[in-house]
Structures are given as structure tokens and as C-alpha cells.
Design a protein around this motif. Structure first.
Motif, PDB file in Angstrom:
ATOM      1  N   VAL A 197       0.837  -1.201   0.000  1.00 11.53           N
ATOM      2  CA  VAL A 197       0.000   0.000   0.000  1.00 11.53           C
ATOM      3  C   VAL A 197       0.872   1.251   0.000  1.00 11.53           C
ATOM      4  O   VAL A 197       0.627   2.202  -0.767  1.00 11.53           O
ATOM      5  N   ASN A 198       1.901   1.275   0.835  1.00 12.49           N
ATOM      6  CA  ASN A 198       2.765   2.456   0.924  1.00 12.49           C
ATOM      7  C   ASN A 198       3.501   2.714  -0.383  1.00 12.49           C
ATOM      8  O   ASN A 198       3.587   3.861  -0.852  1.00 12.49           O
ATOM      9  N   LEU A 199       4.045   1.651  -0.990  1.00 14.77           N
ATOM     10  CA  LEU A 199       4.778   1.846  -2.239  1.00 14.77           C
ATOM     11  C   LEU A 199       3.830   2.233  -3.369  1.00 14.77           C
ATOM     12  O   LEU A 199       4.170   3.072  -4.212  1.00 14.77           O
ATOM     13  N   ALA A 200       2.640   1.655  -3.395  1.00 10.82           N
ATOM     14  CA  ALA A 200       1.655   2.041  -4.406  1.00 10.82           C
ATOM     15  C   ALA A 200       1.333   3.529  -4.306  1.00 10.82           C
ATOM     16  O   ALA A 200       1.256   4.239  -5.328  1.00 10.82           O
ATOM     17  N   ARG A 201       1.165   4.014  -3.088  1.00  7.77           N
ATOM     18  CA  ARG A 201       0.854   5.429  -2.883  1.00  7.77           C
ATOM     19  C   ARG A 201       2.015   6.312  -3.368  1.00  7.77           C
ATOM     20  O   ARG A 201       1.801   7.347  -4.011  1.00  7.77           O
ATOM     21  N   GLU A 202       3.256   5.892  -3.103  1.00 10.58           N
ATOM     22  CA  GLU A 202       4.420   6.663  -3.548  1.00 10.58           C
ATOM     23  C   GLU A 202       4.545   6.653  -5.071  1.00 10.58           C
ATOM     24  O   GLU A 202       4.908   7.682  -5.677  1.00 10.58           O
ATOM     25  N   ILE A 203       4.263   5.531  -5.695  1.00 11.80           N
ATOM     26  CA  ILE A 203       4.339   5.448  -7.156  1.00 11.80           C
ATOM     27  C   ILE A 203       3.288   6.353  -7.790  1.00 11.80           C
ATOM     28  O   ILE A 203       3.555   7.060  -8.768  1.00 11.80           O
ATOM     29  N   SER A 204       2.085   6.363  -7.243  1.00 10.06           N
ATOM     30  CA  SER A 204       1.044   7.254  -7.763  1.00 10.06           C
ATOM     31  C   SER A 204       1.428   8.718  -7.600  1.00 10.06           C
ATOM     32  O   SER A 204       1.173   9.547  -8.491  1.00 10.06           O
ATOM     33  N   ALA A 205       2.046   9.062  -6.462  1.00  4.03           N
ATOM     34  CA  ALA A 205       2.488  10.442  -6.246  1.00  4.03           C
ATOM     35  C   ALA A 205       3.569  10.821  -7.248  1.00  4.03           C
ATOM     36  O   ALA A 205       3.581  11.947  -7.777  1.00  4.03           O
ATOM     37  N   LEU A 206       4.489   9.901  -7.524  1.00  2.95           N
ATOM     38  CA  LEU A 206       5.527  10.152  -8.524  1.00  2.95           C
ATOM     39  C   LEU A 206       4.905  10.405  -9.887  1.00  2.95           C
ATOM     40  O   LEU A 206       5.298  11.343 -10.603  1.00  2.95           O
ATOM     41  N   ALA A 207       3.932   9.585 -10.255  1.00  3.93           N
ATOM     42  CA  ALA A 207       3.257   9.772 -11.539  1.00  3.93           C
ATOM     43  C   ALA A 207       2.554  11.126 -11.603  1.00  3.93           C
ATOM     44  O   ALA A 207       2.661  11.853 -12.598  1.00  3.93           O
ATOM     45  N   ALA A 208       1.853  11.487 -10.532  1.00  3.27           N
ATOM     46  CA  ALA A 208       1.136  12.766 -10.518  1.00  3.27           C
ATOM     47  C   ALA A 208       2.106  13.934 -10.637  1.00  3.27           C
ATOM     48  O   ALA A 208       1.826  14.907 -11.354  1.00  3.27           O
ATOM     49  N   ASP A 209       3.246  13.851  -9.957  1.00  2.00           N
ATOM     50  CA  ASP A 209       4.244  14.914 -10.028  1.00  2.00           C
ATOM     51  C   ASP A 209       4.760  15.101 -11.449  1.00  2.00           C
ATOM     52  O   ASP A 209       5.150  16.208 -11.840  1.00  2.00           O
ATOM     53  N   ARG A 210       4.756  14.033 -12.240  1.00  3.72           N
ATOM     54  CA  ARG A 210       5.274  14.092 -13.605  1.00  3.72           C
ATOM     55  C   ARG A 210       4.172  14.267 -14.640  1.00  3.72           C
ATOM     56  O   ARG A 210       4.430  14.175 -15.836  1.00  3.72           O
ATOM     57  N   GLY A 211       2.955  14.469 -14.174  1.00  2.16           N
ATOM     58  CA  GLY A 211       1.838  14.673 -15.097  1.00  2.16           C
ATOM     59  C   GLY A 211       1.408  13.417 -15.821  1.00  2.16           C
ATOM     60  O   GLY A 211       0.821  13.484 -16.903  1.00  2.16           O
ATOM     61  N   ILE A 212       1.661  12.260 -15.215  1.00  2.00           N
ATOM     62  CA  ILE A 212       1.317  10.976 -15.811  1.00  2.00           C
ATOM     63  C   ILE A 212       0.050  10.457 -15.146  1.00  2.00           C
ATOM     64  O   ILE A 212      -0.041  10.399 -13.918  1.00  2.00           O
ATOM     65  N   SER A 213      -0.916  10.065 -15.945  1.00  2.00           N
ATOM     66  CA  SER A 213      -2.211   9.645 -15.424  1.00  2.00           C
ATOM     67  C   SER A 213      -2.289   8.134 -15.284  1.00  2.00           C
ATOM     68  O   SER A 213      -1.816   7.388 -16.151  1.00  2.00           O
TER      69      SER A 213
END
Length: 214
Positions: free
Chosen positions: A80-96
Motif C-alpha cells: 500500500v505504501n509503495l503504491a501510494r508513492e508510485i502514484s504520487a511520482l506519476a502525478a508529479d510528472r503529469g502521468i495519469s
């Protein structure tokens, strides 16, 4: 670290992710190969810091990610924690994220003797009898779909032994049912909360499965 239930993982609010057959899945629309490669590089840094390493597939124009904790045979807080971090990384880069694109096909074999037939199917599908995990035959190289040895009472042919399980996000199921009915299918059983059984015009069955509630 303890194993989380599907409902506990769902309650974490991971909007990019879906549980498909006990594994967290996400697909991120990167648009081009270089953006995807850069995203994978950033994802790798997150995984190294967490000492938890997902399955990652880079293609044009998306990156697909799977997370699970193999040591406990399911999902844990670290997933769960890593999934949340990966989603945040994607959002920071404008990736949906594209959760509506997620699906996982599983084969299901009705058998009264999973232990007796598991080694055979493991050898045929993966080249070794050693890839049986409980009631599942799992190819560690992901060349073939997961085979679930579904426990059942002894029965004789011609009762259908094989069927398909298609794991989807719950929001996708109704559209799939509508499309299947329009293509000549029928609903065999829609009473369970966690799956719907459909049949083609000849009676061959498929289960549309969701993780919530299991």
C-alpha cells in the motif's frame, strides 16, 4: 508484516490501483517511450529505498506495475505504501493512471484433487512441477496465465472442468456484462457479490471477478 484483507487495501483509497487475483495492479499512460523509461527510473529509486520490488513492464505508451508481498502470499502495508508513492511520482510528472484499462485473465480448473493434478499442470505450463503455490499454478516468468485449481466434489465428464476467470475493477463489470449480452451471451449467476457467471451461446462459462468483499 501482516497480510491485509482485500477490503483493507481497498479502504486505503489507492485510486490508480486495483486488486486483481490478490495482486495490486496499475497502468500509467506515459504517452511515449522516453517518458515511460524516465518514470521507471524514478519508480526504481522508490523501490530501492523501500527494499520492495514490484513487477514493472515498460511499453509504448504505458507502464504497468504489479505489487505483492511474496513472503506472506498476499498484500501488506508495504505494498500500500509503495503504491501510494508510485502514484504520487506519476502525478508529479503529469502521468495519469488508467484503472479502467486493468484486467487479469486466470484459468480455473475444477478438480477434487488439487495436489494430485497440480504438479502435472505446473510441468506442462511452466516446465517444472515446482511452481504450485497452494491451489495455484504460477509461472514466475509470466509466460502463461495463472491457473487456479478450484476445489470441487468428484465428478465425471462431460461437466465443464475448465473456465475463465477475468479479474476486473468493479466499475468495469457492468459494461462488460452489457457487451457480452449484446453479443449473444447469457447471465448464469449474478447472485454473488464478488463474481458474475456468464455463458456464451454454446454454454461455455466465464466468471467476471472483483476483489472487494473476498
Amino acid at each position: 508484516m501482516g497480510r491485509l484483507s482485500n477490503d483493507e487495501v481497498h479502504a486505503a483509497g489507492l485510486s490508480d490501483w486495483r486488486i486483481l487475483a490478490s495482486t495490486l495492479h496499475a497502468t500509467f499512460e506515459t504517452g511515449d517511450f522516453r517518458t515511460g523509461a524516465d518514470f521507471v527510473a524514478g519508480l526504481t529509486e522508490l523501490a530501492e529505498r523501500a527494499d520492495h520490488h514490484p513487477e514493472v513492464r515498460l511499453s509504448y505508451p504505458r507502464v504497468s506495475v504489479q505489487l505483492s508481498s511474496h513472503d506472506i502470499g498476499g498484500l501488506s502495508e508495504r505494498d500500500v505504501n509503495l503504491a501510494r508513492e508510485i502514484s504520487a511520482l506519476a502525478a508529479d510528472r503529469g502521468i495519469s493512471g488508467a484503472p479502467a484499462e486493468l484486467a487479469l485473465l486466470e484459468l480455473a480448473l475444477d478438480t477434487a484433487d488439487p495436489a494430485g493434478v497440480g504438479a502435472f499442470w505446473s510441468a506442462v505450463l511452466t516446465g517444472t512441477p515446482d511452481n504450485v503455490d497452494g491451489d495455484d499454478v504460477i509461472d514466475p516468468r509470466e509466460r502463461v496465465p495463472l491457473l487456479w485449481l478450484q476445489r470441487t466434489d468428484p465428478h465425471a465428464a462431460p461437466r465443464q472442468r475448465f473456465h475463465l476467470d477475468l479479474w476486473l475493477g468493479r466499475e468495469q463489470v457492468e459494461d462488460r456484462i452489457v457487451a457480452a449480452l449484446a453479443a449473444g451471451g447469457t447471465v448464469v449467476d449474478d447472485s454473488p457479490e464478488t463474481f458474475t457467471v456468464l455463458a456464451d451461446p454454446e454454454g461455455n462459462k466465464v466468471c467476471l471477478c472483483v476483489a472487494e468483499g473476498r
